[in-house]
Write an enzyme that holds these catalytic residues in place. Structure first.
Site, short mmCIF file in Angstrom:
data_model
loop_
_atom_site.label_atom_id
_atom_site.label_comp_id
_atom_site.label_asym_id
_atom_site.label_seq_id
_atom_site.Cartn_x
_atom_site.Cartn_y
_atom_site.Cartn_z
N GLU A 204 43.76 82.64 -35.66
CA GLU A 204 44.42 82.13 -36.86
C GLU A 204 44.14 82.93 -38.12
OE1 GLU A 204 41.98 80.87 -35.04
OE2 GLU A 204 40.53 79.73 -36.21
N HIS B 284 49.17 75.74 -32.36
CA HIS B 284 47.72 75.64 -32.54
C HIS B 284 47.26 76.51 -33.72
CE1 HIS B 284 43.51 75.26 -30.96
NE2 HIS B 284 43.38 76.44 -31.55
N GLU B 285 47.70 77.75 -33.72
CA GLU B 285 47.25 78.66 -34.78
C GLU B 285 47.82 78.24 -36.13
OE1 GLU B 285 44.84 80.14 -33.70
OE2 GLU B 285 45.32 80.16 -31.57
N HIS C 140 45.68 75.58 -37.59
CA HIS C 140 44.44 76.10 -38.19
C HIS C 140 44.62 76.45 -39.66
CE1 HIS C 140 41.31 76.35 -35.21
NE2 HIS C 140 42.02 77.04 -34.35
N GLU D 70 38.15 73.21 -34.16
CA GLU D 70 38.97 73.28 -32.94
C GLU D 70 39.44 71.91 -32.44
OE1 GLU D 70 40.34 75.89 -32.07
OE2 GLU D 70 39.08 77.45 -32.96
N ASP E 120 29.25 83.70 -29.00
CA ASP E 120 30.11 84.09 -27.87
C ASP E 120 29.60 83.51 -26.55
OD1 ASP E 120 31.84 85.49 -29.48
OD2 ASP E 120 30.85 87.42 -29.17
N TYR F 52 36.77 71.92 -28.25
CA TYR F 52 38.22 71.69 -28.30
C TYR F 52 38.56 70.31 -27.74
CZ TYR F 52 38.93 76.76 -28.96
OH TYR F 52 38.91 78.04 -29.43
N1 BES Z 1 39.97 80.46 -33.32
C1 BES Z 1 40.27 80.41 -31.93
C2 BES Z 1 39.80 81.61 -31.17
C3 BES Z 1 38.32 81.89 -31.27
C4 BES Z 1 37.38 80.89 -31.30
C5 BES Z 1 37.88 83.20 -31.30
C6 BES Z 1 36.03 81.20 -31.40
C7 BES Z 1 36.55 83.49 -31.39
C8 BES Z 1 35.61 82.49 -31.43
C9 BES Z 1 41.75 80.19 -31.69
O1 BES Z 1 42.37 79.35 -32.60
C10 BES Z 1 41.90 79.51 -30.37
O2 BES Z 1 41.40 78.43 -30.23
N2 BES Z 1 42.60 80.14 -29.43
C11 BES Z 1 42.86 79.58 -28.13
C12 BES Z 1 44.26 79.07 -28.05
C13 BES Z 1 44.42 77.64 -27.96
C14 BES Z 1 45.83 77.18 -27.80
C15 BES Z 1 43.41 76.73 -27.42
C16 BES Z 1 42.73 80.70 -27.11
O3 BES Z 1 42.60 81.84 -27.51
O4 BES Z 1 42.78 80.41 -25.93
ZN ZN Z 2 41.69 77.30 -32.28
#
Ligand code: BES
Ligand code: ZN
Length: 616
Positions: free
Chosen positions: A272, A296-297, A300, A319, A377, A385
């Site tokens: 996002e 989703h994005e 955010h 999340e 990470d 989530y």
């Molecule tokens: N902000 C996240 C991605 C993220 C979280 C990157 C923590 C690094 C550390 C992004 O909004 C996200 O949640 N992406 C999901 C998509 C979603 C529809 C659940 C993904 O990448 O799978």
């Molecule tokens: Zn997210």
């Protein structure tokens, strides 16, 4: 080990004593050396007159640190690096009569910079130009900029980026002008301005041979020229989503909402970054069916980017709330409340799967995390989530449904926008807003401790409307109960009315049952055209089911998938499946060895873990 901050267990910085209020970047993109080089000017405000300025850095070469006005050098110490937290940078500030100053840091990133992926031309669609993109969340921004790398600090920024003139640069900001470098037309300067204070994890940059199509009054879809038409078609509903989101959450304040479709190595589904969401090309299904990631994005832009978690312990606020709005938006635009309920149920199942795979006594199964000394990470999972979503879904039901809960959410955003908050702030606001309902005893049954701090699954399962699951469950039963001789009773029409999430549920649930026979797997692939399905979510589940059933013919397709795609959500489990099956183990290892140099740093680390190659 240097002391980490009191406000954020993953940062060294001291924003309660000395705060960075604005950043100006002047950086050059060097594709030949794989570095960004130049300077950052940090405008700081001293809160405690005695204090130093403490910044986060990781693998940066610092050339000089100066008072930006007088250009006098400032004394500094750069500590030894400590894993993912990097090196603490302590800058001595002059005794100030005034409390604000600008600090100029001249520096360069290193080739192993964890926030950047440098792709050679052969790994792009067009194969003519190299490509660069960043991923800063959670704590990689410190590997491109020395700053207070914590979401409890939000600041605006401006940037001037110098890049080869035949490429484009985008950042998480509005574009200002582009100028050729005087006397050197091979280079151009791209100027950016982000007026809205934002946390460092949202800093981003892309540079490559990309172009755009306008798909709405405030949305451009950017991609390599070979992909841009397809991408623009796929994401044409973005403006509708933005409008629904605004109705739910209040005005969109960031101006532009663009999307950039990155090369397939991008390790996430979407990210996002303000003004310019990053997405994986695996969303291009040809039927707009995976645009829920865009919803989703978009969400955010409020939950996360306006109301931000104070530190990674409270990541679920970002999340969990975003999942909740994603499903609301999707419900409004596609399948109504029934679809929202069903997707929420599949989210609950996903939560169960995550708890099972982490182990119910794993501290990462808590909603509120304790991230002290932990690499974000490593702690990343679907728990924040889906446990977060489940809590909100449960509260909505107890408090009287969407009619009362949606106005609360709007108020929550209005109240906390531009701030960074903790779970306690969220809970206090909720209880105050619903003071009457609380008096009436509507929340008496909520076991707050278990929800917020308990291990494993939540204490209660909310009620979900399961009607979209009925036909799916019936079909699952037929496949399980039939004999090999009866497989001719299955036809393409069995699934013709399924929406993609039903198909996904069908494949997910079958993987939890006894193995299907080879005859059945082969037949299923044929009648439901699963070997050629373009929707990556469906394709991935099909491959996993076939591996689970030890259907050898699938291995080729599985290896091709993990070799091409970097999205972690797909490849980490798939590599694990391939590794756990003796038949495919060696080939999985070989594929990883052959492709790891093309992969993103974050993907390499987590695949190494699945393949038991990690040294940790
Ligand atoms: N902000 C996240 C991605 C993220 C979280 C990157 C923590 C690094 C550390 C992004 O909004 C996200 O949640 N992406 C999901 C998509 C979603 C529809 C659940 C993904 O990448 O799978
Ligand atoms: Zn997210």
């Amino acid at each position: 080990m240097s002391a980490l901050s009191k406000t954020d267990p993953t940062s060294y910085s001291n924003p309660t004593e000395c705060l960075v209020e604005h950043i100006h970047l002047d950086l050059k993109i060097n594709f030949d050396r794989h570095t960004l080089s130049g300077s950052a000017v940090l405008s700081i405000k001293k809160i405690n007159p005695e204090t130093d300025l403490i910044l986060d850095t990781r693998d940066l070469t610092i050339f000089s640190i100066k008072n930006n006005e007088s250009k006098e050098p400032l004394e500094y110490t750069l500590n030894e690096p400590d894993g993912c937290f990097g090196s603490k940078l302590t800058i001595q500030l002059p005794e100030l009569e005034f409390f604000s100053m600008e600090v100029l840091i001249e520096y360069e990133t290193k080739e192993n910079c964890t926030a950047l992926q440098w792709l050679p031309a052969r790994l792009t669609k067009g194969k003519r130009h190299p490509y660069l993109y960043s991923q800063c969340q959670a704590i990689h921004c410190r590997s491109i900029i020395p700053l207070q790398d914590t979401p409890c600090v939000k600041c605006p920024f401006t940037a001037k980026v110098t890049a080869p003139s035949d490429l484009k640069v985008l950042m998480s900001a509005l574009h200002e002008d582009i100028n050729e470098v005087e006397g050197d037309p091979a280079w151009s300067e791209f100027n950016f301005r982000q007026k809205i204070p934002m946390p460092s994890c949202l800093m981003s940059i892309v540079c490559g041979d990309i172009t755009y199509r306008d798909v709405g009054p405030r949305t451009r879809v950017w991609a390599e020229p070979e992909l841009v038409e397809q991408a623009a078609w796929e994401f044409a509903e973005t403006e509708n989503m933005l409008q629904v989101a605004e109705e739910l959450m209040g005005p969109y304040v960031w101006g532009q909402y663009d999307l950039v479709v990155l090369p397939p190595s991008f390790p996430f589904g979407g990210m996002e970054n303000p003004c310019i969401t990053f997405v994986t090309p695996t969303l291009i299904a040809g039927d707009r069916s995976l645009a829920d990631v865009v919803a989703h994005e978009i969400a955010h832009s409020w939950t996360g980017n306006l109301v931000t978690n104070k530190n990674p312990n409270h990541f679920w606020l970002n999340e969990g709330n975003t999942m909740f709005f994603e499903r609301k938006i999707d419900g409004v635009l596609r399948g109504g409340e029934k679809l929202r309920q069903f997707k929420s149920l599949t989210g609950w199942n996903e939560l169960q799967t995550a708890v099972d795979s982490l182990g119910a006594d794993n501290p990462y199964t808590r909603l509120v995390l304790d991230m002290k000394g932990v690499d974000p990470d490593d702690a990343f999972s679907s728990i924040p989530y889906e446990k977060g979503h489940a809590l909100l879904f449960y509260l909505e039901q107890l408090l009287g449904g969407p009619e009362v809960f949606e106005p609360f959410l709007r108020e929550y955003i209005k109240h906390f926008r531009f701030q960074s908050i903790t779970t306690a702030d969220w809970k206090e606001f909720l209880l105050e807003y619903f003071a009457n309902e609380v008096k009436e005893g509507k929340l008496d049954e909520v076991d707050w401790d278990a929800w917020l701090y308990g291990l494993g699954m939540p204490p209660v399962k909310p009620h979900y409307d399961q009607s979209l699951g009925e036909d799916v469950d019936h079909l699952i039963k037929r496949w399980l109960e039939c004999t090999n001789d009866e497989v001719d009773s299955f036809y393409t029409v069995d699934i013709v009315d399924f929406v993609p999430v039903q198909m996904m549920h069908f494949l997910d649930e079958l993987r939890k049952k006894e193995r299907l026979s080879q005859v059945k797997v082969q037949k299923m692939g044929e009648v439901y055209l699963l070997n050629s399905v373009k929707n990556f979510e469906v394709r991935w589940r099909w491959i996993r089911l076939a591996i689970y059933c030890q259907y050898k013919e699938i291995v080729e397709m599985a290896l091709e998938f993990v070799a091409k795609i970097g999205r972690l959500h797909f490849i980490a489990p798939l590599y694990k499946d391939l590794y756990n099956w003796e038949f495919s183990r060696d080939r999985a290892l070989k594929t990883f060895q052959e492709t790891r140099d093309n992969m993103h740093y974050i993907s390499v680390l987590s695949v190494e873990r699945e393949l038991e190659l990690d040294s940790k």
